[in-house]
Design an enzyme around this catalytic site. Structure first.
Site, PDB file in Angstrom:
ATOM      1  N   LYS A 143     -13.284  -0.532   6.304  1.00 14.69           N
ATOM      2  CA  LYS A 143     -13.867  -1.350   5.232  1.00 14.69           C
ATOM      3  C   LYS A 143     -14.949  -2.282   5.761  1.00 14.69           C
ATOM      4  CE  LYS A 143     -10.595   0.720   3.411  1.00 14.69           C
ATOM      5  NZ  LYS A 143      -9.295   0.503   2.866  1.00 14.69           N
ATOM      6  N   ASP A 179      -0.711  -5.373   9.329  1.00 10.61           N
ATOM      7  CA  ASP A 179      -1.714  -4.398   8.906  1.00 10.61           C
ATOM      8  C   ASP A 179      -2.991  -5.173   8.588  1.00 10.61           C
ATOM      9  OD1 ASP A 179      -3.291  -2.487   7.782  1.00 10.61           O
ATOM     10  OD2 ASP A 179      -1.796  -1.739   6.362  1.00 10.61           O
ATOM     11  N   ALA A 186      -6.400  -4.464   7.632  1.00  8.52           N
ATOM     12  CA  ALA A 186      -7.336  -3.426   7.178  1.00  8.52           C
ATOM     13  C   ALA A 186      -8.585  -3.999   6.539  1.00  8.52           C
ATOM     14  CB  ALA A 186      -6.628  -2.487   6.192  1.00  8.52           C
ATOM     15  N   TRP A 212       0.866  -1.183   0.000  1.00 10.70           N
ATOM     16  CA  TRP A 212       0.000   0.000   0.000  1.00 10.70           C
ATOM     17  C   TRP A 212       0.909   1.242   0.000  1.00 10.70           C
ATOM     18  CZ3 TRP A 212      -1.997   2.808   4.767  1.00 10.70           C
ATOM     19  CH2 TRP A 212      -2.999   3.725   4.432  1.00 10.70           C
TER      20      TRP A 212
HETATM   21  N1  PMP Z   1      -3.746  -0.433   5.243  1.00 14.15           N
HETATM   22  C1  PMP Z   1      -4.111  -0.800   4.013  1.00 14.15           C
HETATM   23  C2  PMP Z   1      -3.406  -1.944   3.372  1.00 14.15           C
HETATM   24  C3  PMP Z   1      -5.132  -0.126   3.355  1.00 14.15           C
HETATM   25  O1  PMP Z   1      -5.483  -0.496   2.132  1.00 14.15           O
HETATM   26  C4  PMP Z   1      -5.770   0.943   3.999  1.00 14.15           C
HETATM   27  C5  PMP Z   1      -6.860   1.730   3.329  1.00 14.15           C
HETATM   28  N2  PMP Z   1      -6.720   2.001   2.006  1.00 14.15           N
HETATM   29  C6  PMP Z   1      -5.352   1.282   5.290  1.00 14.15           C
HETATM   30  C7  PMP Z   1      -4.333   0.576   5.876  1.00 14.15           C
HETATM   31  C8  PMP Z   1      -5.909   2.438   6.062  1.00 14.15           C
HETATM   32  O2  PMP Z   1      -7.260   2.514   6.166  1.00 14.15           O
HETATM   33  P1  PMP Z   1      -7.992   3.667   6.969  1.00 14.15           P
HETATM   34  O3  PMP Z   1      -6.984   4.609   7.525  1.00 14.15           O
HETATM   35  O4  PMP Z   1      -8.901   4.310   5.992  1.00 14.15           O
HETATM   36  O5  PMP Z   1      -8.721   2.929   8.052  1.00 14.15           O
END
Ligand code: PMP
Length: 394
Positions: A243, A208, A210, A127
């Site tokens: 998500k 991570d 997510a 990411w």
């Molecule tokens: N890690 C990954 C791999 C992601 O794809 C995302 C969102 N695109 C995030 C972290 C962070 O998400 P958020 O801060 O919107 O909760």
């Protein structure tokens, strides 16, 4: 003073959104932006979330400060959801943070306090925000092999060989499930091997998480995280509720740390809270309270799981339909990887010229590295997409 500044690089995904909005073709398709979309192409508020919000509004009595670590009920509900009983809770601490990004941010700051300038190893590719967050915290970033552009799967032997060479001073960032941007994930047997490698080298796993529930299921998607935290003395997990609860703009996440024992966990947590205090003082409550209410209530939780299952099954169905359509039209199995990938994204592994071609010729928008958001595929346009992809490849 500002005359000393130069223009910072723009965000490529936001620029693509602007380009899509300005495109006047009525049959254009947006596979770019990383948010879940339903069959109508919208990102609605989940019904379980609406109900929890109504309860919160009716029951709310105060807006006083929440505390540096955030909503405590939320924190323990997230530990139950992500770790269950994989590790003894006496060694685990959690702090609510603004989104998965905020959780990554505070945990990377914590790593830099523990090991200033340590190297964090990220998958190639990863990411795009991982690197700047780590560098902002003072860490160095290096990559380990991950995506195989020929098979569109994981180069596991190379990945493991790289991880086996790390030391106890290194940090390894792993996507707990639903790898972004590739969609290629480790099997359970491969997670077992990664866990064994980390236990052997002493490198610190930083997971991570997510997209819990977006791949194969809540339990299935937690396999790797639980396996790793059970195998090693120390670990970090950045959880996002953006998500799986559809709470993108509420900015809700959790920073989880696992230490060798309760005494070290307390010290590490005091540093984590100190990072938070000097960053944004305390997190906002709304998203955390929504998740707490849902996860603590049997009926709301069941409703949320049903909604989450429907989102996941829709993404899997779209993957299968697109792979089937390309196979039927081209007689080639070259795109079957789309059905094998999991999560919201697939990296097609095609050159930028392909991406530019389908945008210009067909109004199909994807990220420049050829990442598609499968949730953005309109179900009745799968055939058109297959035709456009086949024509562009030639
Ligand atoms: N890690 C990954 C791999 C992601 O794809 C995302 C969102 N695109 C995030 C972290 C962070 O998400 P958020 O801060 O919107 O909760």
């Amino acid at each position: 003073m500002f005359e000393t500044l130069t223009q910072a690089p723009g965000d490529k995904i936001l620029a693509l959104m602007g380009e899509f909005a300005a495109d006047t073709r009525t049959d254009k398709i947006d596979l770019g932006v990383g948010v879940y979309k339903d069959e109508a192409g919208t990102t609605p508020i989940m019904s379980s979330v609406k109900k929890a919000e109504a309860r919160i509004l009716a029951a709310g009595k105060t807006k006083t400060y929440l505390g540096i670590g955030g909503n405590k009920g939320f924190g323990s509900a997230i530990l139950d959801l992500s770790l269950a009983d994989a590790v003894d809770r006496s060694r685990v601490r959690v702090a609510q943070a603004p989104g998965g990004t905020g959780s990554l941010w505070v945990l990377m700051q914590l790593v830099n306090r523990a090991r200033p300038g340590a190297t964090i190893w990220v998958s190639d590719p990863t990411w795009p925000n991982h690197k700047p967050i780590a560098e902002n915290a003072g860490l160095k970033v290096a990559t380990y092999p991950y995506f195989d552009t020929t098979t569109r799967g994981v180069k596991f032997a190379e990945m493991l060989a790289a991880l086996d060479k790390l030391t106890k001073d290194d940090v390894v960032l792993l996507h707990g499930c639903c790898h972004n941007p590739t969609g290629a994930n480790l099997t359970n047997a491969q997670w077992d091997q990664v866990a064994a490698s980390l236990a052997k080298t002493g490198a610190l796993p930083f997971i991570d998480l997510a997209y819990l529930g977006f791949g194969d299921g809540l339990l299935e998607d937690a396999y790797g995280t639980r396996k790793i935290v059970a195998a090693v003395p120390e670990a970090l997990v950045a959880f996002s509720g953006s998500k799986n609860f559809g709470l993108y703009r509420e900015r809700i996440g959790a920073a989880i740390l696992i230490a060798r024992d309760a005494a070290q966990a307390d010290i590490a947590q005091s540093q984590l809270l100190n990072v938070i205090r000097s960053s944004y003082s305390q997190p906002p409550d709304h998203g955390a309270e929504i998740i707490r209410v849902i996860l603590e209530d049997k009926d709301l939780r069941a409703e949320w799981e049903t909604e989450l299952n429907a989102m996941r099954n829709r993404m899997i169905r779209l993957r299968e339909k697109l792979a089937d359509a390309i196979r039927a039209k081209s007689n080639s199995k070259n795109f079957d990887f789309i059905a094998a990938h999991r999560g919201m994204f697939s990296l097609l592994g095609l050159p930028n010229s392909f991406v530019e071609h389908v945008k210009a010729a067909n109004g199909i928008y994807m990220i420049g590295d050829s990442r598609i958001n499968v949730a953005g595929i309109p179900e009745d346009r799968v055939g058109d997409l297959a035709d456009a992809f086949i024509a562009a490849i030639g």
